[in-house]
Design an enzyme around this catalytic site. Structure first.
Site, PDB file in Angstrom:
ATOM      1  N   VAL A 529      18.422  13.881 -27.995  1.00 50.79           N
ATOM      2  CA  VAL A 529      19.200  13.396 -29.286  1.00 50.79           C
ATOM      3  C   VAL A 529      20.624  12.858 -29.006  1.00 50.79           C
ATOM      4  O   VAL A 529      21.202  13.718 -28.119  1.00 50.79           O
ATOM      5  CB  VAL A 529      19.134  14.428 -30.395  1.00 50.79           C
ATOM      6  N   LYS A 543      17.901   9.743 -32.592  1.00 50.55           N
ATOM      7  CA  LYS A 543      16.753  10.591 -31.823  1.00 50.55           C
ATOM      8  C   LYS A 543      15.644   9.776 -31.162  1.00 50.55           C
ATOM      9  O   LYS A 543      14.913   8.705 -31.864  1.00 50.55           O
ATOM     10  CB  LYS A 543      16.095  11.465 -32.928  1.00 50.55           C
ATOM     11  N   ASP A 638       7.605  23.320 -38.490  1.00 52.88           N
ATOM     12  CA  ASP A 638       8.386  23.890 -37.374  1.00 52.88           C
ATOM     13  C   ASP A 638       9.568  24.350 -37.708  1.00 52.88           C
ATOM     14  O   ASP A 638      10.679  24.127 -37.509  1.00 52.88           O
ATOM     15  CB  ASP A 638       8.655  22.629 -36.277  1.00 52.88           C
TER      16      ASP A 638
END
Length: 797
Positions: A529, A543, A638
């Site tokens: 990133v 990103k 996540d």
């Protein structure tokens, strides 16, 4: 009570020299000098109550509200047979409600609200024959709502005088008992923010004296009772005294009943965030005293009734996220008291009439995500109090009216994604309070103004227009003296430079991948990133996608789809995307204070307990929005500390939806081979490959345990074979302080006994364990978690 008699309280001394009848808050009888009332509210007192309180046999009123008393509620209070008023709210009392309180047969008011009481509501409470007000809200009471025969009451006739019943913000389950309809004197009923399910019993229709009813934030399903749904008898309307009706945040379906028009005194009607469908009945126009009407996030179709002009007192009308069609009726614009109007995310069509200027009190208008056409009417200048105007995602044409510059109080203006043409009016420079401006994705041309707040706006406010020019900070060409634009030349330059930049980035990616050996199948889908700065000085995060990994493009598309659909203060905002044959990248809002992982595990950063709870409440709010605030639930998949970023005010913003799965409507789970991070993934992910909203709940529970203990989910406990969840479960409730992050303990100064601290931490850890149960069906949903966590947050100093 543990009170030092030498202390000064509100300017009066409690001293042994003075007669106790002269102490502040103590009222004695004139003849016998016996204590008949104690009002020690708001005095900052703390400690446990003395059992000698039960010796005050003449006591008629005991008010200890808003102090810091803790421990169990004394059973000795049950000996005070003359007690009429018992108010213990806003303290830290814990444990079960003593059944013996029912011996206080003269009680008229009892409030135990906002404590830490557990257990069920004693069924012996039915013995009360004079009770007029019962408030048990904001505790941790469990079990079913009283059936009023054999639960709260063994004989419902004994509660005939009850006028106010508040049991909101607990953990009550089960259904609303039908016997509630026997409480004929009830004026106010609040059962909101529990886990009540099933249908609303038709017997509620018997409560003819009811003025306020709140059943919001529960799990109620099916239709509104037949008594509300059916015709209203000519002799008497249904619940004629009702002024407030809240059924928000449930799962109610069916139509809005036409007989709702009989609630002639109704002032606020909240039906938002349900599954209601069908038309808005014309009978709703009979509610001439209605001030607030909330219908957003349902499945309502059809059009707004033309008779809505009858609601002359309406101040708030929210009907966003429905299936409304047709033109907006002219009568709506005649509501001169309207302050907040939101019709967004529907399919309204047609033009806006000049008559919109009649709404002189309006402060906020959101008509975005519709199919409106035509020009923006110049009469918009009549909105003297307007602060927010959102007309984006429509098909408005013509020029931006100069008259918008007359809206002196305007703070937010979004006209993006339309077909507006012509120049940006210089009159917008006069908007002294304008903070947010979005004119992107139109057909605007000419010079971008420089005055006013325009210097604070970024190039993103003006991207994707036909031929704008002006200051270089807006990333547009300089304006030519003769006014001619070189659009073709600019596009030619873009066609040349974009591939070159892409190739350079691609080469950099490949080199870095080779350097770090990250070109294998096990490499991350998203890499490296980057931080960048736009020409106007705004920092961004870029990103970049690793195109060498199988499934990378699919992951990128999934993340773009997720970000495209959502906007929330606790979610990292996507600014733009970059897509071509050689490059996939996301341009994101830069969050300056880094990840939660850095704040948890770096020696240079510290978070106290309140900060940690606030952060987790932010995360819960974001995930609740993803699960329940979308037409189709979005699963993050996540959740972990590195995917939670903190802004300069330490407000949490959730990021990284790279493996998010968008669930189909009414579909609770989907199959996947993509897993989240080991330690945070739910058991059903690995065993069956199932992804559902309950998987995020599991991850949230593990994250909550990690934030409090400062231990990662795997391998950081004394026994490497035990998981974080097992370690916490084996340590509570006896050894809470042994497993709390030492950074929190070092920052703990007040409450030397740590009793309050211990109890609050225990609540948080228990919530984490509840969220992370092995079976998905046993986990609560994010709505419930958010309510619980916010209650814990409010209990912290």
């Amino acid at each position: 009570m543990e009170v030092d008699p030498t202390n000064t309280i509100k300017g009066n001394n409690w001293t042994v020299e003075a007669n106790f009848c002269e102490w502040i808050g103590v009222v004695c009888s004139n003849r016998r000098q016996r204590v008949i009332a104690l009002d020690l509210s708001h005095m900052g007192l703390q400690g446990r109550l003395s059992p000698y309180l039960g010796n005050l046999s003449l006591l008629t009123s005991l008010d200890l509200r808003n102090n810091s008393f803790y421990g169990m509620i004394l059973i000795e209070i049950g000996h005070l047979s003359r007690l009429k008023e018992l108010i213990l709210e806003l303290n830290q009392f814990e444990g079960n409600i003593p059944h013996i309180l029912t011996q206080c047969q003269n009680l008229e008011v009892m409030s135990l609200a906002t404590n830490r009481l557990t257990g069920g509501i004693p069924r012996e409470f039915g013995a009360f024959r004079k009770l007029q007000q019962l408030n048990l809200s904001s505790n941790d009471l469990q079990g079913q709502i009283p059936s009023f025969r054999g639960s709260i009451s063994q004989d419902i006739d004994s509660l005939q005088k009850l006028q106010k019943l508040y049991i909101s913000a607990n953990n009550l389950t089960g259904m609303i008992p039908r016997t509630i309809g026997n409480m004929s004197s009830l004026h106010k009923l609040d059962i909101g923010s529990n886990q009540i399910e099933g249908e609303i019993p038709s017997e509620i229709g018997n409560l003819v004296n009811l003025e306020r009813m709140s059943l919001g934030v529960n799990l109620l399903t099916r239709e509104v009772p037949r008594e509300i749904r059916g015709c209203i008898p000519k002799e008497m309307g249904f619940l004629k005294r009702l002024t407030f009706l809240e059924l928000s945040d449930n799962a109610l379906d069916g139509n809005i009943p036409s007989s709702i028009g009989g609630l002639e005194r109704l002032q606020r009607l909240y039906l938002d965030n349900n599954h209601l469908e069908g038309l808005i009945p014309n009978e709703i126009c009979n509610l001439t005293g209605l001030g607030e009407l909330l219908l957003q996030q349902n499945r309502i179709s059809g059009s707004i009734p033309k008779c809505i002009e009858n609601l002359s007192s309406l101040q708030m009308f929210l009907i966003s996220l429905n299936n409304m069609i047709s033109v907006i009726p002219l009568s709506l614009w005649g509501l001169q008291e309207l302050i907040f109007l939101n019709l967004s995310h529907n399919s309204f069509n047609g033009r806006l009439p000049l008559e919109i200027g009649k709404m002189r009190a309006i402060e906020s208008i959101d008509l975005s995500w519709n199919r409106l056409t035509g020009a923006i009417p110049s009469s918009i200048q009549e909105f003297e109090s307007l602060a927010l105007l959102n007309l984006s995602r429509n098909s408005f044409q013509g020029s931006i009216p100069q008259s918008i510059g007359h809206l002196k109080g305007l703070e937010f203006l979004d006209l993006s994604y339309n077909e507006l043409s012509g120049m940006i009016p210089e009159s917008l420079e006069a908007l002294a309070f304008l903070q947010i401006l979005n004119l992107s994705f139109n057909k605007l041309s000419g010079e971008i103004p420089n005055g006013g707040h325009f210097g604070n706006f970024s190039a993103l406010s003006f991207i994707e227009n036909e031929a704008l020019c002006g200051n270089a900070i807006f990333q547009v060409p300089c304006c030519k003296v003769n006014g001619m634009k070189s659009r073709d030349k600019r596009l030619h330059i873009l066609y040349i430079t974009v591939p070159i930049v892409s190739v350079i980035l691609l080469v950099l990616i490949i080199c870095l991948l080779r350097k770090h050996g990250a070109t294998s199948e096990k490499a991350l889908v998203l890499m490296l990133v980057y931080k960048g700065t736009l020409a106007n000085g705004i920092d961004i995060a870029v990103k970049v996608l690793n195109l060498h990994i199988e499934g990378a493009l699919k992951s990128f598309d999934a993340e773009c789809d997720a970000f495209r659909m959502i906007r929330h203060r606790n979610l990292v905002k996507v600014i733009s995307t970059c897509t071509n044959a050689n490059l996939r990248a996301l341009v994101l809002q830069y969050v300056p204070c880094g990840s939660l992982e850095k704040w948890l595990y770096s020696n240079n950063y510290n978070l106290d307990l309140l900060q940690r709870v606030k952060i987790m409440a932010n995360v819960a709010t974001a995930i609740e929005y993803l699960h329940h605030g979308q037409p189709e639930p979005i699963v993050h998949c996540d959740l972990k500390p590195s995917n939670i970023l903190l802004n300069k005010d330490l407000v949490a913003q959730v990021c990284d939806f790279g493996i998010a799965k968008i669930l189909a409507e009414n579909k609770l789970e989907t199959q996947t081979r993509t897993l989240g991070t080991i330690g945070y993934i739910a058991p059903e992910y690995g065993s069956e490959g199932k992804v559902s909203t309950k998987g995020d709940v599991y991850s949230f529970g593990i994250l909550l345990l990690e934030v409090i203990t400062g231990k990662k989910p795997i391998g950081e406990m004394s026994n490497a074979d035990i998981s974080l969840r097992q370690w916490v479960g084996a340590s509570i409730p006896e050894r809470v302080l042994d497993i709390v992050d030492t950074k929190i303990l070092r920052m703990k100064h007040e409450d030397p006994t740590l009793s309050k601290f211990n109890s609050i931490v225990l609540l948080i850890l228990e919530l984490g364990l509840e969220c992370s149960k092995d079976l998905p069906g046993e986990r609560m949903d994010m709505k419930t978690i958010m309510v619980k966590l916010n209650k814990i947050k409010l209990s912290l100093p």
